[in-house]
Structure formats: C-alpha cells, structure tokens
Design an enzyme around this catalytic site. Structure first.
Site, PDB file in Angstrom:
ATOM      1  N   TRP A 128       0.862  -1.189   0.000  1.00  0.00           N
ATOM      2  CA  TRP A 128       0.000   0.000   0.000  1.00  0.00           C
ATOM      3  C   TRP A 128       0.895   1.234   0.000  1.00  0.00           C
ATOM      4  O   TRP A 128       1.845   1.304   0.786  1.00  0.00           O
ATOM      5  CB  TRP A 128      -0.897  -0.036   1.246  1.00  0.00           C
ATOM      6  CG  TRP A 128      -1.769   1.172   1.428  1.00  0.00           C
ATOM      7  CD1 TRP A 128      -2.479   1.829   0.462  1.00  0.00           C
ATOM      8  CD2 TRP A 128      -2.026   1.870   2.656  1.00  0.00           C
ATOM      9  NE1 TRP A 128      -3.167   2.882   1.010  1.00  0.00           N
ATOM     10  CE2 TRP A 128      -2.908   2.935   2.362  1.00  0.00           C
ATOM     11  CE3 TRP A 128      -1.611   1.691   3.975  1.00  0.00           C
ATOM     12  CZ2 TRP A 128      -3.371   3.817   3.328  1.00  0.00           C
ATOM     13  CZ3 TRP A 128      -2.078   2.566   4.944  1.00  0.00           C
ATOM     14  CH2 TRP A 128      -2.941   3.615   4.613  1.00  0.00           C
ATOM     15  N   ASP A 209      -1.479  -6.565   8.640  1.00  0.00           N
ATOM     16  CA  ASP A 209      -2.423  -5.488   8.356  1.00  0.00           C
ATOM     17  C   ASP A 209      -3.681  -6.127   7.763  1.00  0.00           C
ATOM     18  O   ASP A 209      -3.651  -6.659   6.651  1.00  0.00           O
ATOM     19  CB  ASP A 209      -1.790  -4.488   7.378  1.00  0.00           C
ATOM     20  CG  ASP A 209      -2.641  -3.234   7.221  1.00  0.00           C
ATOM     21  OD1 ASP A 209      -3.671  -3.116   7.916  1.00  0.00           O
ATOM     22  OD2 ASP A 209      -2.273  -2.363   6.400  1.00  0.00           O
ATOM     23  N   LYS A 244     -13.529  -0.495   5.258  1.00  0.00           N
ATOM     24  CA  LYS A 244     -14.098  -1.175   4.093  1.00  0.00           C
ATOM     25  C   LYS A 244     -15.235  -2.112   4.502  1.00  0.00           C
ATOM     26  O   LYS A 244     -16.313  -2.058   3.926  1.00  0.00           O
ATOM     27  CB  LYS A 244     -13.035  -1.982   3.347  1.00  0.00           C
ATOM     28  CG  LYS A 244     -11.646  -1.387   3.373  1.00  0.00           C
ATOM     29  CD  LYS A 244     -11.444  -0.213   2.450  1.00  0.00           C
ATOM     30  CE  LYS A 244     -10.136   0.484   2.798  1.00  0.00           C
ATOM     31  NZ  LYS A 244      -9.592   1.362   1.821  1.00  0.00           N
TER      32      LYS A 244
HETATM   33  C1  LMR Z   1      -6.428   2.746  -0.975  1.00  0.00           C
HETATM   34  O1  LMR Z   1      -5.420   2.042  -0.975  1.00  0.00           O
HETATM   35  O2  LMR Z   1      -6.874   3.291  -1.989  1.00  0.00           O
HETATM   36  C2  LMR Z   1      -7.183   2.945   0.310  1.00  0.00           C
HETATM   37  O3  LMR Z   1      -6.614   2.202   1.323  1.00  0.00           O
HETATM   38  C3  LMR Z   1      -7.382   4.364   0.647  1.00  0.00           C
HETATM   39  C4  LMR Z   1      -6.127   5.058   1.063  1.00  0.00           C
HETATM   40  O4  LMR Z   1      -6.162   5.694   2.113  1.00  0.00           O
HETATM   41  O5  LMR Z   1      -5.111   5.003   0.370  1.00  0.00           O
END
Ligand code: LMR
Length: 394
Positions: A128, A209, A244
């Site tokens: 992420w 996570d 989510k």
């Molecule tokens: C994403 O990856 O798009 C979501 O988890 C929202 C974010 O805060 O990045």
C-alpha cells in the site's frame, strides 16, 4: 517559520479523487481510491450501519470521554472477529480502538520502536503506497521483500522466502492479512504455513495489516493467516480497519491488537499503547466504533451486515469476470486472466505508467500509475467502455 517548508506533492491515490471529480466527461471511470461502489457508482451507507446509527441516536445517553483505549466493548468484539471467540482467554491479547487502520499502524510502529529502537520492519514490494511513509515517518527502519512478479503476474513466493530468510531475530514482517493492496494476490493456505514456519524458525514477529476482512472469502476465512500465526508464535501485532468491511471510511474506525508472551506482558504493552495514544491524539473517535459495536453485538444487525458483505463480495467477483470477458473481446491478443486470481478491491492491470497516463488523458479512466484498479469502479454500464479504453492504449 513556515518559509522553510517546501510544497509536498499530493498523495498519489488521494489526488485521483479530485482529478476524477473535476473531469467533466460523462463516460469517465474512477478506478482510483479504495472505496466500495455499488452498480450505480455510489458508495452506500450500509443498511446495518444506518440502523445502528438510528439506535445510537435514540439510545446513546452520553458522549463523555472513554479513555485512550477506546470502548472496551468494541475492542472485545473486534478481538473476537479477528482471532475468533476462543482466543484471548489466556489474557495475552491487548486490543485498543484506533482512528482507522492507519492510526493502528502508526501506534503499532511507535510501540515497536519503544520496545526495540533497532527493529527492522519488512514490507512487501509492492505494498500500500501509504505503508512506507506512514510507518517510516516514525523513524522505524524499513526493508522490502519481493512479493509480486510482474512478468508472470503472480506472487514471487520463492524470492519472498529468500529475502525473509535474511531477516534477523525480532524483525517485524508486515503481511497483508487478505486482499493484498495493491496486487490483489493473496498467499495460499500452504504459503501462509510456509511463512509461519519461517517466522517461527527465525523468531520473527508477524505484523499483519487486516484492512479488508470479509472482502476476499468471508470474515472467518479472511482471518486464516492471523489465526495461524496466533497459534504458532509468542508475539505478534495486528492492525484492523473497519473502513471497508463496515463502509465507515470517514468515521475512522480501527483497532490495534497485540499478542504478548503472557498476560503480565500484555498488560504492560497495553499501558504503553495507551501512553502512545495519549501523547499522539489522546483518544480515538467514538461514533463509528459505537456503530460497529452495536452491529456486532446485535444478532439481527450482525446477520444483516454479513448479508450485505456477502453481496459486496459477489459484486466484486462478478465485475472481475465481466472485465476479463470484455477484455477478451476488446483485446483478444492480450491475456488478462490473472485478474481472476485476485481478491478484494484491487488488481494490477499490468499496463505501463505511460499507458495509464493515456487512459486518464484520452479516456477519462482514472487509476494510479502502478496500474492498480479498484474493481469496485467497474459497473455493468461501464465495463465495455473500460475494456475498449484499455484496448486502445495497448
Ligand atoms: C487505498 O489504498 O486506496 C485505500 O486504502 C485508501 C487510502 O487511504 O489510500
């Protein structure tokens, strides 16, 4: 004093929200930020959430402070959802309510540093896009382990194990509990078991996570990795998000769950976590957590919520198949079948940054440069346009 600051570029995912909003093309498609959307493109408030909110309006009697740990009833419900009803009776788990999963990640990193200033956290490559800044800004050392092979469009499990074989005793291994963000490719049961073997052998600390529990296969199924590690290791950290699975994005609801060697250590960890929270944001917001707590403690609301979650999963599965089928027609010489092996909100399309730029500019199809798509942005009404757009940039 502010003249010493230089402008920061906007977050690569969040900036897509504004860019998509200000695009005036009717046919535009938003595959950017990770929020759920229904077949009409709306991000609904879940019916169970609405009912729980109404119940709170009618029945909640106070909004007084609850303390840095948040609401004990919420924490207990999340702990059961993550680890199962049987876990925790030995007092080894300390759970605190946090502002979203991001808040949990930050508190967890701060706490890890307080325990061991030399600790290294291993993050998947890719991960992420906010993991690295969010954790790294604490000063914690980060190292990457390979996760995805873009050639074969699958998990590079051998390379992942090789890299983690270099981790030192006490290092944190950040794993995505399910619905890997951004690739959508999850470890299989056998792979989780091999990672657990390695973690156990090298005395590493799992840091899981769990931001999408319920979005891959179901609440119980998606907790497989977490529960496996809980059985196998003396210590671990889990961060959980209700953004989510309860659709409570802007209400900021999450939890940090820490497993310690014994009850006494868990109590120490809990006190340290509360100190970190007190010095950072003092107390977590309550409203969203009270909603989740109500849903999880009311049998009827819980059943309604699980039904809604099931429908979300089915829609995501259906849209994956629809996109792959439409791409087979629009671009018969290209293979996108890897998308069928992904779960949750995301998948990599597997096109270049330059092709992504053309999708945005020429076709109004918004996605990050990595070519991560949010499958929720696909609807029966736009899937053909989307497939044609992708074909046009190949
Ligand atoms: C994403 O990856 O798009 C979501 O988890 C929202 C974010 O805060 O990045």
């Amino acid at each position: 004093m502010f003249e010493t600051l230089t402008p920061k570029p906007a977050d690569s995912i969040l900036k897509l929200i504004g860019e998509h909003q200000s695009d005036t093309r009717a046919e535009k498609v938003d595959l950017g930020v990770g929020v759920y959307r229904d077949a009409t493109g709306n991000t609904p408030i879940l019916r169970a959430v609405k009912k729980a909110e109404q119940w709170l309006v009618d029945k909640q009697t106070s909004k007084s402070y609850l303390g840095s740990r948040g609401d004990a009833v919420f924490c207990d419900a999340i702990q059961r959802m993550v680890f199962g009803d049987a876990a925790g009776s030995d007092g080894r788990i300390a759970t605190i309510q946090t502002p979203g999963g991001s808040g949990a990640l930050r508190v967890a990193a701060e706490l890890a540093l307080r325990s061991n200033p030399d600790v290294t956290t291993w993050v998947s490559d890719p991960t992420w896009s906010n993991h690295t800044p969010l954790l790294g800004e604490t000063g914690i050392r980060l190292r990457a382990y390979p996760y995805y092979d873009s050639g074969s469009r699958s998990i590079d499990f051998g390379a992942m194990l090789d890299a983690l074989g270099e981790a030192e005793q006490g290092d944190l291994i950040l794993l995505h509990g399910c619905c890997h963000n951004p690739t959508g490719m999850d470890l299989s049961v056998e792979q989780w078991q091999q990672v657990a073997d390695l973690v156990q052998k090298r005395k590493l600390i799992p840091f899981i996570d769990l931001a999408y529990q319920g979005f891959a296969h179901g609440i119980e199924e998606d907790a497989y990795g977490v529960r496996l590690m809980y059985e196998r290791v003396p210590e671990m950290m889990v961060t959980h998000s209700c953004s989510k699975n309860f659709g409570l994005y802007r209400d900021r609801v999450g939890a940090m769950l820490l497993v310690a060697r014994d009850e006494e250590t868990a109590q120490t960890v809990d006190s340290q976590a509360q100190f970190v929270v007190r010095t950072m944001y003092s107390l977590p917001p309550d409203h969203g957590a009270a909603v989740v707590s109500r849903i999880l403690h009311d049998a009827k609301l819980r059943a309604d919520w699980l039904t809604e979650l099931d429908a979300i999963r089915q829609r995501l599965k259906g849209m994956r198949s629809a996109l792959v089928a439409a791409l087979q027609e629009a671009a018969p010489d290209h293979d996108f079948s890897h998308i069928l092996r992904t779960t949750g909100m995301f998948a990599y399309l597997g096109v270049s940054t330059e092709q992504v730029e053309r999708l945005i500019k020429d076709r109004g199809v918004y996605l990050p440069g990595s070519s991560r798509i949010n499958v929720c942005g696909i609807t029966p009404g736009n899937v053909r346009y989307l497939a044609d757009s992708i074909a046009s940039v190949l």
